[in-house]
Design a protein around this motif. Structure first.
Motif, PDB file in Angstrom:
ATOM      1  N   LEU A 297      61.927   7.963  12.249  1.00 55.45           N
ATOM      2  CA  LEU A 297      63.237   8.313  11.697  1.00 55.45           C
ATOM      3  C   LEU A 297      63.879   9.480  12.424  1.00 55.45           C
ATOM      4  O   LEU A 297      65.104   9.545  12.525  1.00 55.45           O
ATOM      5  CB  LEU A 297      63.093   8.632  10.209  1.00 55.45           C
ATOM      6  CG  LEU A 297      62.569   7.478   9.351  1.00 55.45           C
ATOM      7  CD1 LEU A 297      62.158   7.969   7.978  1.00 55.45           C
ATOM      8  CD2 LEU A 297      63.622   6.392   9.253  1.00 55.45           C
TER       9      LEU A 297
ATOM     10  N   GLU B 119      68.137   2.225  -2.910  1.00 54.08           N
ATOM     11  CA  GLU B 119      69.113   3.283  -2.618  1.00 54.08           C
ATOM     12  C   GLU B 119      68.428   4.647  -2.460  1.00 54.08           C
ATOM     13  O   GLU B 119      68.792   5.429  -1.577  1.00 54.08           O
ATOM     14  CB  GLU B 119      70.180   3.354  -3.723  1.00 54.08           C
ATOM     15  CG  GLU B 119      71.090   2.148  -3.798  1.00 54.08           C
ATOM     16  CD  GLU B 119      70.461   0.935  -4.508  1.00 54.08           C
ATOM     17  OE1 GLU B 119      70.981  -0.183  -4.316  1.00 54.08           O
ATOM     18  OE2 GLU B 119      69.447   1.084  -5.222  1.00 54.08           O
TER      19      GLU B 119
ATOM     20  N   LYS C 153      69.424   1.279  19.166  1.00 51.00           N
ATOM     21  CA  LYS C 153      69.988   0.633  17.979  1.00 51.00           C
ATOM     22  C   LYS C 153      69.566  -0.822  18.003  1.00 51.00           C
ATOM     23  O   LYS C 153      69.916  -1.568  18.906  1.00 51.00           O
ATOM     24  CB  LYS C 153      71.517   0.721  17.977  1.00 51.00           C
ATOM     25  CG  LYS C 153      72.041   2.137  18.019  1.00 51.00           C
ATOM     26  CD  LYS C 153      71.900   2.795  16.687  1.00 51.00           C
ATOM     27  CE  LYS C 153      72.592   4.143  16.719  1.00 51.00           C
ATOM     28  NZ  LYS C 153      72.290   4.958  15.610  1.00 51.00           N
TER      29      LYS C 153
ATOM     30  N   GLU D 226      66.597   4.640   0.864  1.00 55.40           N
ATOM     31  CA  GLU D 226      67.562   4.785   1.957  1.00 55.40           C
ATOM     32  C   GLU D 226      68.081   6.214   2.037  1.00 55.40           C
ATOM     33  O   GLU D 226      68.305   6.732   3.126  1.00 55.40           O
ATOM     34  CB  GLU D 226      68.723   3.800   1.801  1.00 55.40           C
ATOM     35  CG  GLU D 226      69.718   3.845   2.943  1.00 55.40           C
ATOM     36  CD  GLU D 226      69.116   3.787   4.346  1.00 55.40           C
ATOM     37  OE1 GLU D 226      69.626   4.519   5.230  1.00 55.40           O
ATOM     38  OE2 GLU D 226      68.142   3.044   4.571  1.00 55.40           O
ATOM     39  N   ARG D 227      68.237   6.877   0.909  1.00 54.73           N
ATOM     40  CA  ARG D 227      68.673   8.283   0.907  1.00 54.73           C
ATOM     41  C   ARG D 227      67.629   9.155   1.615  1.00 54.73           C
ATOM     42  O   ARG D 227      67.978  10.026   2.413  1.00 54.73           O
ATOM     43  CB  ARG D 227      68.909   8.759  -0.531  1.00 54.73           C
ATOM     44  CG  ARG D 227      69.223  10.223  -0.653  1.00 54.73           C
ATOM     45  CD  ARG D 227      70.648  10.543  -0.245  1.00 54.73           C
ATOM     46  NE  ARG D 227      70.877  11.970  -0.469  1.00 54.73           N
ATOM     47  CZ  ARG D 227      71.424  12.773   0.416  1.00 54.73           C
ATOM     48  NH1 ARG D 227      71.879  12.304   1.556  1.00 54.73           N
ATOM     49  NH2 ARG D 227      71.563  14.053   0.159  1.00 54.73           N
TER      50      ARG D 227
ATOM     51  N   HIS E 160      65.552   8.207   3.899  1.00 55.61           N
ATOM     52  CA  HIS E 160      65.617   7.866   5.320  1.00 55.61           C
ATOM     53  C   HIS E 160      66.867   8.445   5.980  1.00 55.61           C
ATOM     54  O   HIS E 160      66.804   8.932   7.113  1.00 55.61           O
ATOM     55  CB  HIS E 160      65.581   6.351   5.499  1.00 55.61           C
ATOM     56  CG  HIS E 160      64.239   5.750   5.249  1.00 55.61           C
ATOM     57  ND1 HIS E 160      63.888   4.517   5.721  1.00 55.61           N
ATOM     58  CD2 HIS E 160      63.152   6.206   4.571  1.00 55.61           C
ATOM     59  CE1 HIS E 160      62.649   4.235   5.354  1.00 55.61           C
ATOM     60  NE2 HIS E 160      62.188   5.246   4.650  1.00 55.61           N
ATOM     61  N   GLU E 161      67.989   8.381   5.272  1.00 60.25           N
ATOM     62  CA  GLU E 161      69.250   8.903   5.814  1.00 60.25           C
ATOM     63  C   GLU E 161      69.134  10.401   6.110  1.00 60.25           C
ATOM     64  O   GLU E 161      69.529  10.871   7.184  1.00 60.25           O
ATOM     65  CB  GLU E 161      70.364   8.649   4.796  1.00 60.25           C
ATOM     66  CG  GLU E 161      71.696   9.273   5.138  1.00 60.25           C
ATOM     67  CD  GLU E 161      72.695   9.151   3.989  1.00 60.25           C
ATOM     68  OE1 GLU E 161      73.749   9.758   4.092  1.00 60.25           O
ATOM     69  OE2 GLU E 161      72.409   8.463   2.984  1.00 60.25           O
ATOM     70  N   VAL E 162      68.601  11.154   5.170  1.00 59.58           N
ATOM     71  CA  VAL E 162      68.429  12.594   5.384  1.00 59.58           C
ATOM     72  C   VAL E 162      67.439  12.831   6.519  1.00 59.58           C
ATOM     73  O   VAL E 162      67.648  13.715   7.360  1.00 59.58           O
ATOM     74  CB  VAL E 162      67.987  13.289   4.078  1.00 59.58           C
ATOM     75  CG1 VAL E 162      67.645  14.755   4.327  1.00 59.58           C
ATOM     76  CG2 VAL E 162      69.081  13.178   3.028  1.00 59.58           C
ATOM     77  N   SER E 163      66.384  12.027   6.594  1.00 63.42           N
ATOM     78  CA  SER E 163      65.400  12.158   7.675  1.00 63.42           C
ATOM     79  C   SER E 163      66.036  11.906   9.039  1.00 63.42           C
ATOM     80  O   SER E 163      65.788  12.648   9.999  1.00 63.42           O
ATOM     81  CB  SER E 163      64.239  11.186   7.454  1.00 63.42           C
ATOM     82  OG  SER E 163      63.571  11.476   6.247  1.00 63.42           O
ATOM     83  N   ARG E 164      66.846  10.854   9.143  1.00 56.47           N
ATOM     84  CA  ARG E 164      67.472  10.525  10.427  1.00 56.47           C
ATOM     85  C   ARG E 164      68.396  11.636  10.923  1.00 56.47           C
ATOM     86  O   ARG E 164      68.622  11.778  12.130  1.00 56.47           O
ATOM     87  CB  ARG E 164      68.234   9.204  10.323  1.00 56.47           C
ATOM     88  CG  ARG E 164      67.317   7.979  10.342  1.00 56.47           C
ATOM     89  CD  ARG E 164      68.101   6.677  10.471  1.00 56.47           C
ATOM     90  NE  ARG E 164      68.880   6.381   9.296  1.00 56.47           N
ATOM     91  CZ  ARG E 164      68.449   5.674   8.245  1.00 56.47           C
ATOM     92  NH1 ARG E 164      67.233   5.178   8.251  1.00 56.47           N
ATOM     93  NH2 ARG E 164      69.236   5.449   7.214  1.00 56.47           N
ATOM     94  N   ALA E 165      68.921  12.448  10.027  1.00 52.14           N
ATOM     95  CA  ALA E 165      69.805  13.550  10.422  1.00 52.14           C
ATOM     96  C   ALA E 165      69.058  14.607  11.243  1.00 52.14           C
ATOM     97  O   ALA E 165      69.690  15.432  11.906  1.00 52.14           O
ATOM     98  CB  ALA E 165      70.432  14.189   9.186  1.00 52.14           C
TER      99      ALA E 165
END
Length: 169
Positions: free
Chosen positions: A60, A122, A144, A125-126, A128-133
């Motif tokens: 991530l 959800e 991609k 995914e939250r 993961h989203e914070v991790s990807r940042a």
């Protein structure tokens, strides 16, 4: 054996977890997730995912290639945060200390590994989203991958998939 949709968020970068928690800004969610300290100062977060097949492993967040801290073998470890799922393993509390090169234990610091929370898609995914940042790679180095189609496969020429493959190869 199937994992029962078990997923572990593996924080290898010891400096990122406190900032990640702050950016997540969901103290109730985080309080429900068991956390394990790893011998190197990293963290493992254990949870199950509602209804979705958990992928094998997903990196991530990473350091730029070759810029991560050195691992036990002296090689750069470019992974900052990754998910571990179906078909992967992690070393857990109770494992012999010989399982890690530092000969130190994995320690449960929050929660109960026998009663894991089930997160919604959800919520997962939250996380993961914070991790990807926290991915530090330049955009051109991030691969991609297109999402897999959920629909029925229809070859471009109307023939069987093998013929379609042979024509395009």
């Amino acid at each position: 054996l199937p994992s029962g949709n078990l997923q572990i968020l593996d924080f290898d970068d010891v400096d990122v977890f406190a900032k990640w928690k702050s950016d997540l800004n969901e103290p109730e969610l985080l309080a429900s997730i068991p956390i394990v300290d790893t011998p190197t100062g990293g963290k493992h977060l254990y949870f199950r995912c509602e209804g979705a097949m958990v992928p094998k492993s997903t990196k991530l967040a990473m350091f730029p290639k070759g810029c991560g801290p050195k691992d036990a073998n002296g090689d750069p470890d470019d992974v900052r945060i990754e998910s571990r799922g179906q078909g992967n393993y992690v070393v857990a509390p109770g494992s012999p200390v010989e399982m890690h090169s530092l000969r130190l234990p994995y320690v449960l610091v929050q929660g109960d590994l026998t009663n894991l929370p089930t997160l919604t898609v959800e919520q997962q995914e939250r996380l993961h989203e914070v991790s990807r940042a926290f991915d530090l790679r330049p955009p051109e180095d991030i691969i991609k991958r297109p999402a897999k189609s959920q629909g029925e496969y229809k070859p471009s020429n109307g023939e069987c998939p093998f013929e379609d493959f042979n024509e395009s190869a």
